[in-house]
Design a protein around this motif. Structure first.
Motif, PDB file in Angstrom:
ATOM      1  N   GLY A  45      27.317  31.340 -29.413  1.00 31.53           N
ATOM      2  CA  GLY A  45      27.532  32.816 -29.346  1.00 31.53           C
ATOM      3  C   GLY A  45      27.174  33.571 -28.169  1.00 31.53           C
ATOM      4  N   LEU A  46      25.696  33.316 -27.513  1.00 35.10           N
ATOM      5  CA  LEU A  46      25.683  33.697 -26.038  1.00 35.10           C
ATOM      6  C   LEU A  46      26.815  33.498 -25.223  1.00 35.10           C
ATOM      7  N   ARG A  47      27.140  32.421 -25.202  1.00 34.59           N
ATOM      8  CA  ARG A  47      28.298  32.025 -24.224  1.00 34.59           C
ATOM      9  C   ARG A  47      29.701  32.853 -24.518  1.00 34.59           C
TER      10      ARG A  47
ATOM     11  N   PRO B  67      30.484  38.287 -20.192  1.00 37.31           N
ATOM     12  CA  PRO B  67      31.473  38.844 -19.654  1.00 37.31           C
ATOM     13  C   PRO B  67      32.078  38.094 -18.517  1.00 37.31           C
ATOM     14  N   SER B  68      33.398  38.564 -18.297  1.00 38.32           N
ATOM     15  CA  SER B  68      34.066  38.120 -16.937  1.00 38.32           C
ATOM     16  C   SER B  68      33.402  38.854 -15.826  1.00 38.32           C
TER      17      SER B  68
ATOM     18  N   ALA C  30      31.003  46.413 -22.996  1.00 35.91           N
ATOM     19  CA  ALA C  30      31.906  45.729 -23.752  1.00 35.91           C
ATOM     20  C   ALA C  30      33.087  46.431 -24.435  1.00 35.91           C
ATOM     21  N   GLY C  31      34.173  46.204 -23.911  1.00 36.66           N
ATOM     22  CA  GLY C  31      35.295  47.144 -24.228  1.00 36.66           C
ATOM     23  C   GLY C  31      35.759  46.815 -25.420  1.00 36.66           C
ATOM     24  N   ALA C  32      35.360  45.943 -26.214  1.00 34.06           N
ATOM     25  CA  ALA C  32      35.893  45.477 -27.287  1.00 34.06           C
ATOM     26  C   ALA C  32      35.179  46.287 -28.483  1.00 34.06           C
ATOM     27  N   LEU C  33      34.038  46.855 -28.132  1.00 37.74           N
ATOM     28  CA  LEU C  33      33.464  47.774 -29.087  1.00 37.74           C
ATOM     29  C   LEU C  33      33.959  49.282 -29.197  1.00 37.74           C
TER      30      LEU C  33
ATOM     31  N   ARG D 161      34.774  38.389 -24.057  1.00 37.68           N
ATOM     32  CA  ARG D 161      35.500  37.489 -24.805  1.00 37.68           C
ATOM     33  C   ARG D 161      35.010  37.506 -26.351  1.00 37.68           C
ATOM     34  N   ALA D 162      35.734  38.303 -27.246  1.00 40.07           N
ATOM     35  CA  ALA D 162      35.007  38.704 -28.644  1.00 40.07           C
ATOM     36  C   ALA D 162      35.304  37.967 -29.794  1.00 40.07           C
TER      37      ALA D 162
END
Length: 312
Positions: free
Chosen positions: A275-277, A281-282, A288-291, A303-304
């Motif tokens: 999960g941590l991996r 982020p890149s 976190a743009g996915a949030l 990577r979400a």
């Protein structure tokens, strides 16, 4: 002068948690108006005069010897943290000057900030004694508060506080599946700090804010829990990568008063490590743009995909 209301409340709370039988005294037959030990029972078991103990609990005595406080701590079966807290409340002069220095805006030391930025796969942050976040690395931000701006710790007006977030921020609360345990530990740790720094105005303001705005905080605070925790395990239910079980370690920052670094890690080969991996982020990503409601810098994303619950 010591805050004798705090000392009195603390001693009463610990007397109420014990019975005469638990400290080797017979229980008298008459009905008790309040639970727990009476003052005279505690004084008898501790080898003190009732008058001397009563004056201490009421704040009507002068300097108290270590032997008296040690005897009270033994009788009340205080933990080492509670014993230290009793000493802080009864003899606050031992922890620092009577008059607090003029407040100044704290910031993370450049060296420690540079250090945590090198932890590209390890969440880390720097806290002061009030749990204000002075700095975090990208992983620490993504783990704990990706809904906040990455540079928030740099601005005193927007600086996050872990305890405030835990009680007043719904997204932070949802991050902890065992929130009740986290809340209890947070209050117990804050009690210990408040006893050591009775003249810290900003700390008092934080406690007042939480007491006024969180009934759950106020109830816990009134019970006078006391405990410190510098290492252990925390569980997270992260909105991007799912369940995580992470070890944490708190280390004092050398040469800087009341600052500490906390780093989180997962056991090798576990789903939490996976999960941590996934959370890494890149290059160049700072949020976190996915949030929802959080923007990423151009060219960066997280990577979400969530790891399988059965991953090992």
């Amino acid at each position: 002068m010591p805050d004798f209301s705090e000392l009195s409340d603390f001693l009463r709370s610990r007397r109420a948690a014990l019975t005469p039988e638990e400290i080797g005294l017979p229980r008298l037959a008459e009905r008790r108006r309040v639970p727990g030990l009476r003052r005279e029972e505690l004084a008898l078991a501790a080898g003190l005069s009732v008058t001397h103990y009563t004056r201490l609990e009421q704040g009507r005595t002068g300097q108290v010897s270590d032997s008296v406080l040690d005897a009270i701590a033994r009788t009340l079966r205080l933990t080492p943290d509670e014993h230290s807290h009793l000493m802080d409340l009864a003899r606050p002069g031992r922890t620092g000057p009577r008059r607090a220095p003029a407040p100044r805006t704290a910031c993370a030391e450049p060296g420690i900030r540079q250090l945590i930025d090198t932890f590209t796969e390890t969440p880390a942050l720097v806290l002061d004694r009030r749990n204000d976040i002075l700095a975090w690395n990208t992983m620490g931000h993504l783990l704990l508060a990706a809904h906040l701006e990455f540079d928030a710790p740099d601005d005193p007006a927007r600086r996050p506080n872990l305890t405030r977030m835990l009680f007043l921020d719904e997204r932070t609360r949802a991050l902890y599946p065992h929130w009740q345990d986290e809340a209890q530990l947070a209050v117990a740790s804050l009690r210990l700090v408040a006893g050591r720094h009775p003249h810290d105005k900003r700390l008092a303001e934080l406690i007042g804010e939480l007491t006024m705005n969180s009934e759950e905080f106020a109830k816990r605070w009134a019970r006078h829990p006391v405990r410190t925790c510098v290492a252990g395990t925390k569980e997270f239910d992260h909105p991007l990568v799912g369940s995580l079980e992470l070890s944490f370690q708190s280390l004092l920052v050398p040469g800087v008063a009341d600052q500490r670094m906390i780093a989180y890690s997962a056991r090798v080969g576990t789903s939490s490590e996976a999960g941590l991996r996934l959370l890494v982020p890149s290059a160049g990503t700072r949020s976190a743009g996915a949030l929802p409601g959080v923007q990423s810098p151009p060219g960066g994303s997280v990577r979400a995909s969530r790891p399988s619950r059965s991953a090992s």
